[in-house]
Design a protein around this motif. Structure first.
Motif, mmCIF file in Angstrom:
data_model
loop_
_atom_site.group_PDB
_atom_site.id
_atom_site.type_symbol
_atom_site.label_atom_id
_atom_site.label_comp_id
_atom_site.label_asym_id
_atom_site.label_seq_id
_atom_site.Cartn_x
_atom_site.Cartn_y
_atom_site.Cartn_z
ATOM 1 N N PHE A 286 0.855 -1.189 0.000
ATOM 2 C CA PHE A 286 0.000 0.000 0.000
ATOM 3 C C PHE A 286 0.889 1.237 0.000
ATOM 4 O O PHE A 286 2.118 1.149 0.173
ATOM 5 N N GLU A 287 0.288 2.399 -0.188
ATOM 6 C CA GLU A 287 1.057 3.641 -0.291
ATOM 7 C C GLU A 287 1.759 3.960 1.034
ATOM 8 O O GLU A 287 1.181 3.814 2.110
ATOM 9 N N LYS A 288 2.992 4.424 0.938
ATOM 10 C CA LYS A 288 3.789 4.700 2.136
ATOM 11 C C LYS A 288 3.207 5.826 2.986
ATOM 12 O O LYS A 288 3.493 5.913 4.174
ATOM 13 N N ALA A 315 13.467 -4.014 12.800
ATOM 14 C CA ALA A 315 13.306 -3.215 14.020
ATOM 15 C C ALA A 315 11.893 -3.315 14.589
ATOM 16 O O ALA A 315 11.574 -2.655 15.580
ATOM 17 N N GLY A 316 11.045 -4.116 13.962
ATOM 18 C CA GLY A 316 9.671 -4.258 14.440
ATOM 19 C C GLY A 316 8.749 -3.173 13.954
ATOM 20 O O GLY A 316 7.625 -3.034 14.449
ATOM 21 N N LYS A 317 9.196 -2.409 12.965
ATOM 22 C CA LYS A 317 8.376 -1.318 12.437
ATOM 23 C C LYS A 317 7.583 -1.812 11.226
ATOM 24 O O LYS A 317 8.096 -2.563 10.393
ATOM 25 N N LEU A 318 6.338 -1.385 11.135
ATOM 26 C CA LEU A 318 5.464 -1.815 10.046
ATOM 27 C C LEU A 318 5.983 -1.302 8.710
ATOM 28 O O LEU A 318 6.364 -0.139 8.572
ATOM 29 N N SER A 319 5.989 -2.184 7.721
ATOM 30 C CA SER A 319 6.347 -1.790 6.359
ATOM 31 C C SER A 319 5.071 -1.567 5.551
ATOM 32 O O SER A 319 3.973 -1.852 6.014
ATOM 33 N N ASN A 320 5.236 -1.083 4.326
ATOM 34 C CA ASN A 320 4.056 -0.859 3.492
ATOM 35 C C ASN A 320 3.747 -2.082 2.626
ATOM 36 O O ASN A 320 2.956 -2.001 1.689
ATOM 37 N N GLU A 341 -5.036 -5.129 -3.006
ATOM 38 C CA GLU A 341 -4.510 -3.783 -2.745
ATOM 39 C C GLU A 341 -5.618 -2.742 -2.851
ATOM 40 O O GLU A 341 -5.644 -1.773 -2.076
ATOM 41 N N ARG A 342 -6.535 -2.921 -3.795
ATOM 42 C CA ARG A 342 -7.652 -1.981 -3.913
ATOM 43 C C ARG A 342 -8.592 -2.093 -2.707
ATOM 44 O O ARG A 342 -9.147 -1.092 -2.245
ATOM 45 N N VAL A 343 -8.758 -3.310 -2.196
ATOM 46 C CA VAL A 343 -9.665 -3.512 -1.067
ATOM 47 C C VAL A 343 -9.118 -2.888 0.212
ATOM 48 O O VAL A 343 -9.868 -2.291 1.002
ATOM 49 N N VAL A 344 -7.815 -2.990 0.435
ATOM 50 C CA VAL A 344 -7.261 -2.519 1.694
ATOM 51 C C VAL A 344 -7.131 -0.994 1.727
ATOM 52 O O VAL A 344 -7.143 -0.381 2.799
#
Length: 724
Positions: A286-288, A315-320, A341-344
């Motif tokens: 998804f978009e950053k 580091a436990g940080k969420l990615s896109n 991707e369109r649904v989320v």
């Protein structure tokens, strides 16, 4: 006896995913147990259960075609009722034998075949017969009926089936989902059982879209899993499907590099396993710009609404990027990826909108609205609750300030700062209940309050305290990270416990709608793991005081409830029931000391002197109980026997040292020191008559025992360690 492997499958419409695993296990287990109870299984029979979104099945090895006949002895009636004075059968006996199928062509011979045996105060007649073993057809029908009836179905559906009998019409069926097929194979032979309006056959269906043929023929019970996998594109085993999903998730994350890993969530993994028949993991993104939203919000919306697996970096940080478990595996997955991707995207956009809107209003400005949010009809609103938590937090800080054991915040001004922070955090802690984000995701309460507090620039520690005040939320959860959060979390849990106990909302059996057991365990963990120098009775008194006349004082009932939860927790940690009982029998006020006392008792229990001293303590307790009020004073001039003089001397030598160690909280050393009293104690009971006829001697010896009992049982009630 002829044996073969048995397969039973119910083919249905999509089953509720959160219940699938339990349904599959219950169906297979009940079939197995029912067949076993009817004697249709060999000793080495094994069970394998299957559960996919559209099927429940069981494979059972070594199933008999017919159970062995069993000799059965049945009590008929007393001899005096069954036989007349001449020893001939009475009409009652003949009727009973006829009902049991006995051969009555020669009544005398039938009576002679009966056995006589004592039955209480009388003698009775018993009839021996051979019970014909059940056939597989009848036994499986009974087992199948029981298995379906006992399924833990969350909610039944009713649907209509066209009658397959001569009379036309429709019949109602009640099951978790409409059933469309039934398979029952003993080896390669169909067992013609019926269930849910269906008659068993040897055909089933595979994947809706990817099966090689619409109908799958099963030639043998053992071919089930293989045919479904190879021709039906279905992994029938829940466990195998789960393992395959885990494997694909790990591979996909590793291929992305950067230490990526899918979020760990057992409940999500189980639910996704129940949603797919042949999993295929795909990578989406998804978009950053959405990463500006707190990651807890994004993670929750992806997991709860879409059943996706968010990806975290090293580091436990969420990615896109995130992982999707698809139920189809097209050659070109781009359409599936693009669709997900369109649904989320709208879900994440909603989260961003809520976050942006919520930050336009300060937490303090939301406080008046809490007065309109009902907490409990007898305890008022969330606004009133926040004020009570504030008052309890203030009392906790004052108790820490006055504690005899030094606390890490020592200077007066630092306690004042802690008090101010705690009251501010307590007042604002519930304000996020009125935010759009928490309204959409109640699981984020507290967490969002922390984010909004940081956005407002509230002073250091307050935001963390707001975020942490629900902790620990569940078993194994982390505790609050700072002193302010610790105080507010403790105050919040005490307010809940005291308030609800005070209005009679106690847990009953397995019902605990207000999670009071969890709150009690939270209080226990905070007091013990933070090693706070706080007394439980004083904390409860402070909490009771803020309710004024709203509640009845729960007093001993709540204290006992907390001690019971503590006992359960300690036993789960590996301490024996006797050791836990010994420590908690003294109802220690400072729970932070309980682990040290338990370790001391555990070390004492393995000493060679332990059992003898525990038994002596039990004996002393019984003597003192019978004696009533006993003065611990000892007149040394009345010590006549050598053994009582020796015990007194030992007490004067050992007890001051043990007391000194006790006051220093070195409980292990204190008990080891007291262990040296074994020899004089044993000698005392061997050589001295405690309950002497001479009153002054008797009272003096009882006083000596009272001193000994008091000295021995400061750490724990050692008599609880005595063998039964």
């Amino acid at each position: 006896m002829t044996t073969n492997n048995l397969l039973v499958e119910l083919f249905v419409e999509e089953l509720p995913p959160k219940a699938l695993k339990k349904l599959g296990e219950a169906f297979a287990t009940e079939l197995f147990e029912q067949l076993k109870a009817q004697g249709l299984l060999e000793a080495g029979s094994a069970l394998r259960s299957y559960a996919s979104p559209r099927r429940l099945a069981a494979h059972i090895s070594q199933v008999l075609l017919k159970a062995a006949d069993k000799p059965v002895q049945q009590k008929l009636m007393p001899v005096s009722v069954g036989l007349d004075a001449q020893g001939q059968a009475t009409p009652a006996l003949l009727k009973k034998l006829g009902a049991l199928g006995a051969d009555l062509s020669d009544p005398a011979a039938a009576v002679a075949a009966l056995k006589r045996a004592p039955d209480g105060k009388t003698e009775a007649l018993f009839y021996d017969s051979l019970l014909t073993g059940s056939t597989l057809h009848l036994g499986l029908q009974k087992a199948l009926d029981e298995a379906i009836a006992k399924l833990p179905i969350p909610k039944l559906m009713s649907y209509q089936l066209e009658s397959d009998c001569e009379l036309p019409g429709w019949s109602s069926v009640h099951f978790v989902r409409p059933a469309h097929g039934l398979v029952a194979l003993h080896g390669s032979v169909v067992v013609p059982v019926r269930a849910l309006g269906l008659t068993a056959g040897n055909t089933t269906q595979g994947h809706r879209f990817e099966a090689s043929t619409p109908v799958l023929r099963l030639d043998h019970a053992d071919s089930y899993a293989g045919v479904l996998r190879e021709q039906g594109a279905v992994i029938a085993s829940f466990a195998e499907r789960r393992a395959e999903i885990e494997r694909q998730l790990a591979v996909a994350a590793k291929q992305l590099g950067g230490g990526m890993r899918p979020i760990e969530d057992e409940a999500l993994l189980e639910e996704v396993t129940a949603l797919v028949e042949r999993p295929k993991v795909l990578v989406c993104q998804f978009e950053k710009e959405f990463l500006e939203v707190p990651q807890e919000c994004l993670i929750l919306t992806m997991k709860a609404n879409q059943k996706y697996f968010p990806l975290l970096d090293a580091a436990g940080k969420l990615s896109n990027q995130f992982l999707v478990v698809s139920n189809i595996a097209p050659a070109d997955p781009s359409a599936v990826v693009g669709g997900n991707e369109r649904v989320v995207r709208p879900r994440l956009a909603d989260a961003k909108f809520f976050f942006d809107q919520d930050r336009k209003k300060k937490l303090a400005d939301r406080l008046p609205g809490l007065a309109k949010v009902v907490y409990h009809h007898k305890l008022g609103s969330q606004g009133e609750r926040s004020q009570r938590v504030q008052a309890i937090a203030h009392a906790i800080v004052n108790q820490l300030r006055m504690a005899t054991v030094p606390f890490t915040v020592e200077a007066k001004d630092e306690f004042d700062v802690l008090d101010s922070k705690a009251q501010q955090a307590a007042l604002l802690a519930k304000a996020d209940l009125l935010t759009d984000m928490v309204g959409e995701f109640p699981e984020l309460q507290g967490i969002m309050g922390g984010y909004y507090a940081r956005h407002e620039g509230l002073r250091d520690g307050v935001a963390i305290a707001i975020e942490d005040h629900y902790k620990p939320r569940f078993a194994g959860d982390a505790l609050p990270r700072n002193h302010t959060g610790t105080v507010v979390a403790l105050a919040d849990k005490l307010e809940t416990l005291v308030g609800l106990f005070g209005v009679g909302q106690l847990p009953t059996g397995d019902k605990d709608p207000f999670a009071l057991r969890r709150h009690a365990l939270g209080v226990i963990r905070i007091l013990i793991e933070k090693n706070l120098p706080l007394d439980l009775p004083a904390l409860l008194d402070a909490a009771v005081a803020v309710f004024a006349d709203l509640i009845s004082n729960p007093g001993e009932a709540l204290k006992s409830f907390i001690h019971d939860r503590l006992a359960v927790s300690l036993r789960e940690q590996g301490f024996s029931a006797q050791e836990v009982d010994a420590v908690l029998a003294l109802a220690p006020e400072r729970l932070g000391e309980v682990p040290r006392r338990l370790e001391a008792v555990h070390a004492f229990a393995v000493l060679p002197e332990a059992q003898a001293l525990a038994a002596a303590n039990k004996r002393i307790a019984n003597i003192l109980k019978k004696a009533g009020e006993v003065d611990a004073h000892v007149n040394e001039q009345l010590l006549h026997e050598a053994a009582e003089k020796a015990l007194m001397a030992a007490l004067q030598s050992v007890v001051p040292q043990a007391n000194s160690l006790f006051e220093a909280h070195d409980y292990t050393a204190a008990l080891k020191t007291l262990a040296s009293l074994r020899a004089p104690v044993d000698a005392f009971f061997d050589d001295v008559m405690v309950n002497a006829e001479q009153e002054d001697l008797r009272l003096n010896r009882q006083g000596l025992l009272k001193q000994l009992h008091g000295a021995m049982n400061r750490v724990a009630d050692l008599s609880r360690l005595a063998a039964p």
